[in-house]
Structure formats: structure tokens, C-alpha cells
Design a protein around this motif. Structure first.
Motif, short mmCIF file in Angstrom:
data_model
loop_
_atom_site.label_atom_id
_atom_site.label_comp_id
_atom_site.label_asym_id
_atom_site.label_seq_id
_atom_site.Cartn_x
_atom_site.Cartn_y
_atom_site.Cartn_z
N PRO A 14 2.51 6.71 1.00
CA PRO A 14 1.31 6.15 1.27
C PRO A 14 0.43 6.28 0.02
CG PRO A 14 1.62 7.36 3.14
CD PRO A 14 2.87 7.91 2.08
N GLN A 15 -0.28 5.19 -0.34
CA GLN A 15 -1.24 5.15 -1.67
C GLN A 15 -2.48 5.75 -1.35
OE1 GLN A 15 -1.60 1.18 -2.90
NE2 GLN A 15 -2.78 1.80 -4.98
N ARG A 16 -2.99 6.44 -2.04
CA ARG A 16 -4.13 7.00 -1.75
C ARG A 16 -5.33 6.18 -1.80
NH1 ARG A 16 -6.44 12.43 -1.74
NH2 ARG A 16 -8.46 12.28 -2.61
N GLN A 17 -6.13 5.89 -0.81
CA GLN A 17 -7.39 4.97 -0.95
C GLN A 17 -8.49 5.37 -1.38
OE1 GLN A 17 -6.18 1.68 -0.50
NE2 GLN A 17 -4.10 2.23 0.11
N GLU A 18 -8.83 6.56 -1.24
CA GLU A 18 -9.99 7.19 -1.67
C GLU A 18 -10.19 6.95 -3.27
OE1 GLU A 18 -10.16 10.83 0.13
OE2 GLU A 18 -10.04 10.27 2.25
N GLY A 69 0.76 -1.27 -0.03
CA GLY A 69 0.04 0.01 -0.08
C GLY A 69 0.65 1.12 0.12
N HIS A 70 2.26 1.04 -0.32
CA HIS A 70 3.13 2.19 -0.44
C HIS A 70 3.81 2.24 -1.72
CE1 HIS A 70 2.13 2.33 3.93
NE2 HIS A 70 2.67 3.46 4.05
N PHE A 71 4.18 3.49 -2.06
CA PHE A 71 5.10 3.60 -3.18
C PHE A 71 6.40 3.74 -3.04
CE2 PHE A 71 0.85 5.41 -5.11
CZ PHE A 71 0.63 4.34 -5.71
N SER A 72 7.37 2.74 -3.48
CA SER A 72 8.85 3.22 -3.21
C SER A 72 9.52 4.56 -4.08
CB SER A 72 9.58 2.21 -3.54
OG SER A 72 9.13 0.86 -2.95
N PHE A 73 9.98 5.26 -3.42
CA PHE A 73 10.65 6.42 -4.18
C PHE A 73 12.15 6.50 -3.63
CE2 PHE A 73 9.50 9.03 -0.57
CZ PHE A 73 10.47 10.05 -0.57
N LYS A 74 12.73 7.21 -4.62
CA LYS A 74 14.21 7.73 -4.37
C LYS A 74 14.71 8.74 -5.32
CE LYS A 74 18.88 6.17 -3.30
NZ LYS A 74 19.77 5.01 -3.03
N MET A 75 15.22 9.97 -4.69
CA MET A 75 15.34 11.10 -5.45
C MET A 75 16.88 11.86 -5.08
SD MET A 75 12.06 13.31 -4.16
CE MET A 75 12.27 14.60 -5.35
#
Length: 225
Positions: free
Chosen positions: A221-225, A65-71
Motif C-alpha cells: 500500500p502506498q503511504r497516503q499521509e 495506490g499500491h506498489f508492485s514488488f517481487k523478491m
């Protein structure tokens, strides 16, 4: 007598060959047993432990339910910023879609799909193009921003307010050639935990005229709505 002697000699020869055959058979068995013991007792060398690679090169995986990111921000005026989400490079110098100023990637907060990318020159460009872009961002969109070279000279109160409403705490103090990276969202109710800012300071700069590169990773966090 002569026939009997021949029979005895044949019997002796047969016994001799039988003994030799049995001796070789026993020797082969013993050798096999010994070799089995030797090789069986030798330790088995295992290959080097392979480190698991997580999305975008994160140090640990993100929960469901989460997106992995790196920047990373840009390096002086030489190397552009880089933004990765879910193992996909959204913006980088290699993709040739970054530039001086503020680099922005918009992502669907539900699916993680890229909506669009753009960059806005805040040294010689027009801040109104940035403001127009910010007004098009829809509710629930994840907004990822990274600076390259100068990203603040043309910023005004309106543009800073709009970026602040996306969850930024540092945009109001962003100055000439500061480095800054940020992940926020349209409709966010609190300040974002994903933000780093380093001031351009001649006494602490890593590069002549520019501060060090900023890097950040995490789980959105992935948007659930």
C-alpha cells in the motif's frame, strides 16, 4: 455477290469474337465468385494469445495506490538475492550491489523512489554497522530485506528488536544460514503480512548446508499521509 459475301463473313467473324469475349468475361466473373467463396469460407487463423506482463513479473496487477514488488532470497552462497519494485530491479547480483548477510533496500513510501541499498555481513562483519543503518531509517520508509548465505550469526537482541519494530515476526528466530525475506516499514502499527522464513535443516535442505530459495510477490500500500 462477292462484296455481299465479304460483308457476311466480316459479320460472322465479329459475332464470333464478341461471343468469345463475352464467354471469357463470364468465366472470369464465375472464377472470381468461386474464389471469393472459397477464401471467404476459410477460417482465419489468429496469432497466439499474448499473455500480458505485469510489473516485476507478477501473476496479476496491483490495484491503484499500491506498489508492485517481487523478491527472492539468495541461493546457498552462490546466487545473491533479488529485489524488484515497480518493475525496477533495486538489488541483484547483476547490479553488483548484494552481498553475504542481510541485504536491505529502503524505498520512499509515498513515491516508490529508491532511497538507498546496502548489505551487512552477519558472519564476519560488525552488527553495529547494521544498527547504525537501522537508526537512520525515517518514518514512512518501506524496508525490504533478503538474506544471502548466513545472516544471523552476528545479530544481537538490539538489532532483532529494531527489525521487529519494522513489522517482522520471524527475526527473533532467524538462525544460521536460514533463508528469510521481508517487507516492512518504519512506523508500521502491525506485523507485516509480507514475510517468509525457512530454517536451515540438514534433513530438509534443498542444497547441501542451505535451505531452498524463498520467493515472494505482492502489492505494498502506498503511504497516503
Amino acid at each position: 455477290m462477292r462484296a455481299g459475301g465479304i460483308l457476311k463473313l466480316a459479320a460472322l467473324v465479329s459475332v464470333f469474337f464478341l461471343a468469345v469475349f463475352l464467354a471469357f468475361q463470364l468465366l472470369e466473373i464465375n472464377m472470381d465468385f468461386s474464389l471469393a467463396n472459397v477464401f471467404g469460407s476459410m477460417p482465419v487463423e489468429e496469432g497466439p494469445t499474448r499473455l500480458h506482463r505485469y510489473k516485476c513479473g507478477l501473476s496479476k496487477p496491483c490495484p491503484e495506490g499500491h506498489f508492485s514488488f517481487k523478491m527472492a532470497s539468495g541461493a546457498a552462497s552462490v546466487v545473491g538475492p533479488k529485489i524488484c519494485l515497480e518493475d525496477n530491479i533495486l538489488m541483484s547480483g547483476v547490479k553488483n550491489n548484494v552481498g553475504r548477510g542481510i541485504n536491505i533496500a529502503l524505498v520512499n513510501g509515498k513515491t516508490g523512489d529508491l532511497i538507498k541499498t546496502d548489505y551487512f555481513d552477519m558472519w564476519a562483519g560488525d552488527v553495529n554497522t547494521l544498527i547504525t543503518f537501522l537508526k537512520t531509517i525515517e518514518e514512512g520508509t518501506v524496508v525490504m530485506m533478503a538474506t544471502f548465505d548466513d545472516s544471523a550469526s552476528k545479530l544481537n537482541d538490539e538489532s532483532k528488536k529494531m527489525i521487529g519494530e519494522l513489522g517482522s515476526s520471524s527475526i527473533s528466530t532467524l538462525g544460521f544460514r536460514d533463508n528469510w525475506i521481508f517487507v516492512g516499514g518504519k512506523g508500521i502499527k502491525t506485523k507485516s503480512p509480507f514475510e517468509q522464513h525457512i530454517k536451515n535443516n540438514a534433513d530438509t535442505n534443498k542444497y547441501e548446508g542451505w535451505p531452498e530459495v524463498l520467493e515472494m510477490e505482492g502489492c505494498i500500500p502506498q503511504r497516503q499521509e
